[in-house]
Design a protein around this motif. Structure first.
Motif, PDB file in Angstrom:
ATOM      1  N   GLY A  78       0.816  -1.098   0.166  1.00 15.88           N
ATOM      2  CA  GLY A  78       0.046   0.103   0.100  1.00 15.88           C
ATOM      3  C   GLY A  78       0.790   1.025  -0.058  1.00 15.88           C
ATOM      4  O   GLY A  78       0.190   2.353  -0.278  1.00 15.88           O
ATOM      5  N   TYR A  79       2.155   1.171   0.095  1.00 17.63           N
ATOM      6  CA  TYR A  79       3.085   2.415   0.239  1.00 17.63           C
ATOM      7  C   TYR A  79       3.779   2.693  -0.927  1.00 17.63           C
ATOM      8  O   TYR A  79       4.662   3.359  -1.083  1.00 17.63           O
ATOM      9  N   GLY A  80       3.579   1.862  -1.937  1.00 15.82           N
ATOM     10  CA  GLY A  80       4.657   1.826  -3.147  1.00 15.82           C
ATOM     11  C   GLY A  80       3.713   2.392  -4.417  1.00 15.82           C
ATOM     12  O   GLY A  80       3.976   1.984  -5.486  1.00 15.82           O
ATOM     13  N   CYS A  81       2.870   3.340  -4.120  1.00 14.26           N
ATOM     14  CA  CYS A  81       2.211   3.804  -5.451  1.00 14.26           C
ATOM     15  C   CYS A  81       2.754   4.511  -6.267  1.00 14.26           C
ATOM     16  O   CYS A  81       2.550   4.463  -7.496  1.00 14.26           O
ATOM     17  N   LEU A  82       3.905   5.287  -6.041  1.00 11.86           N
ATOM     18  CA  LEU A  82       4.494   6.146  -7.191  1.00 11.86           C
ATOM     19  C   LEU A  82       5.598   5.008  -7.918  1.00 11.86           C
ATOM     20  O   LEU A  82       5.174   5.138  -9.098  1.00 11.86           O
ATOM     21  N   PRO A  83       6.337   4.244  -7.249  1.00 12.89           N
ATOM     22  CA  PRO A  83       6.987   3.385  -8.382  1.00 12.89           C
ATOM     23  C   PRO A  83       6.114   2.448  -8.882  1.00 12.89           C
ATOM     24  O   PRO A  83       6.346   2.017  -9.928  1.00 12.89           O
ATOM     25  N   GLY A  96       4.382  -0.398 -26.536  1.00 12.27           N
ATOM     26  CA  GLY A  96       3.724   0.698 -27.381  1.00 12.27           C
ATOM     27  C   GLY A  96       2.429   1.519 -26.874  1.00 12.27           C
ATOM     28  O   GLY A  96       2.006   2.403 -27.715  1.00 12.27           O
ATOM     29  N   THR A  97       2.222   1.004 -25.777  1.00 12.28           N
ATOM     30  CA  THR A  97       0.821   1.767 -25.104  1.00 12.28           C
ATOM     31  C   THR A  97       1.282   2.596 -24.089  1.00 12.28           C
ATOM     32  O   THR A  97       2.553   2.472 -23.399  1.00 12.28           O
ATOM     33  N   TRP A  98       0.256   3.361 -23.562  1.00 13.23           N
ATOM     34  CA  TRP A  98       0.442   4.188 -22.507  1.00 13.23           C
ATOM     35  C   TRP A  98      -0.773   4.266 -21.521  1.00 13.23           C
ATOM     36  O   TRP A  98      -1.716   5.000 -22.184  1.00 13.23           O
ATOM     37  N   PRO A  99      -1.031   4.119 -20.369  1.00 12.50           N
ATOM     38  CA  PRO A  99      -2.163   4.484 -19.598  1.00 12.50           C
ATOM     39  C   PRO A  99      -2.065   5.917 -19.315  1.00 12.50           C
ATOM     40  O   PRO A  99      -0.892   6.649 -19.534  1.00 12.50           O
ATOM     41  N   GLU A 100      -3.190   6.536 -18.778  1.00 16.48           N
ATOM     42  CA  GLU A 100      -3.120   7.919 -18.400  1.00 16.48           C
ATOM     43  C   GLU A 100      -2.377   7.667 -17.106  1.00 16.48           C
ATOM     44  O   GLU A 100      -2.960   7.134 -15.850  1.00 16.48           O
ATOM     45  N   TRP A 101      -1.390   8.487 -16.576  1.00 15.90           N
ATOM     46  CA  TRP A 101      -0.497   8.407 -15.312  1.00 15.90           C
ATOM     47  C   TRP A 101      -1.118   9.539 -14.746  1.00 15.90           C
ATOM     48  O   TRP A 101      -1.282  10.471 -15.291  1.00 15.90           O
ATOM     49  N   TRP A 115      -1.470   6.847  -9.631  1.00 15.08           N
ATOM     50  CA  TRP A 115      -2.327   5.640 -10.098  1.00 15.08           C
ATOM     51  C   TRP A 115      -2.345   5.734 -11.533  1.00 15.08           C
ATOM     52  O   TRP A 115      -1.692   6.873 -12.342  1.00 15.08           O
ATOM     53  N   VAL A 116      -2.655   4.641 -12.340  1.00 17.67           N
ATOM     54  CA  VAL A 116      -2.862   4.591 -13.841  1.00 17.67           C
ATOM     55  C   VAL A 116      -4.473   4.460 -13.925  1.00 17.67           C
ATOM     56  O   VAL A 116      -5.275   3.766 -13.304  1.00 17.67           O
ATOM     57  N   GLU A 117      -4.848   5.131 -15.159  1.00 21.27           N
ATOM     58  CA  GLU A 117      -5.988   5.085 -15.738  1.00 21.27           C
ATOM     59  C   GLU A 117      -6.028   4.473 -16.951  1.00 21.27           C
ATOM     60  O   GLU A 117      -5.317   4.757 -17.834  1.00 21.27           O
TER      61      GLU A 117
END
Length: 145
Positions: A78-83, A96-101, A115-117
């Motif tokens: 629960g504490y590693g959200c950024l990495p 070749g893709t990218w989620p919305e960070w 998080w990512v969306e």
């Protein structure tokens, strides 16, 4: 006082997924160590990675997040959200893709989260919890601000 944190269930990964996951996690930890205290530079760096990437689907982003959490218990906590969020985005980028960070804050009490969306919804996160955060940094597919 201690907090109980349940790690996500580990899944079986191919050798290629393990290698890519370790590469993405290592790069994410390096990026976090160097740029975490400089949000503008972090956003610029991630936008460079996102440049010319197509949007990730929910399935692609979810699999990338699963790989990241499996190869790195620290990212799975629960504490590693950024990495975790950076590694998930980088792993998607290898395909070749990218989620919305996204990174955001809420208060009271002051709390930050990353998080990512994909497809307009958070991946691997409780949508109700994420809706309590105000996004302060966003890096969409293609790297546009």
């Amino acid at each position: 006082m201690s907090t109980v944190v349940a790690l996500p269930e580990r899944v079986r990964l191919s050798t290629r997924e393990q290698a890519a996951g370790h590469l993405a996690v290592g790069a994410a930890h390096l990026i976090t160590a160097v740029l975490a205290t400089r949000p503008a530079r972090l956003k610029t760096a991630l936008a460079l990675f996102a440049h010319r990437a197509t949007p990730a689907t929910t399935a692609q982003a979810a699999r990338a997040r699963t790989v990241v959490c499996t190869v790195s218990p620290r990212c799975g906590s629960g504490y590693g959200c950024l990495p975790r969020s950076i590694a998930t985005a980088l792993l998607c980028r290898l395909a070749g893709t990218w989620p919305e960070w996204k990174s955001g804050v809420r208060f009271p009490p002051l709390t930050s989260h990353a998080w990512v969306e994909a497809d307009g919804a958070p991946v691997g996160e409780d949508p109700h919890t994420i809706s309590t955060f105000t996004a302060t940094l966003t890096v969409p597919p293609g790297g546009a601000p």
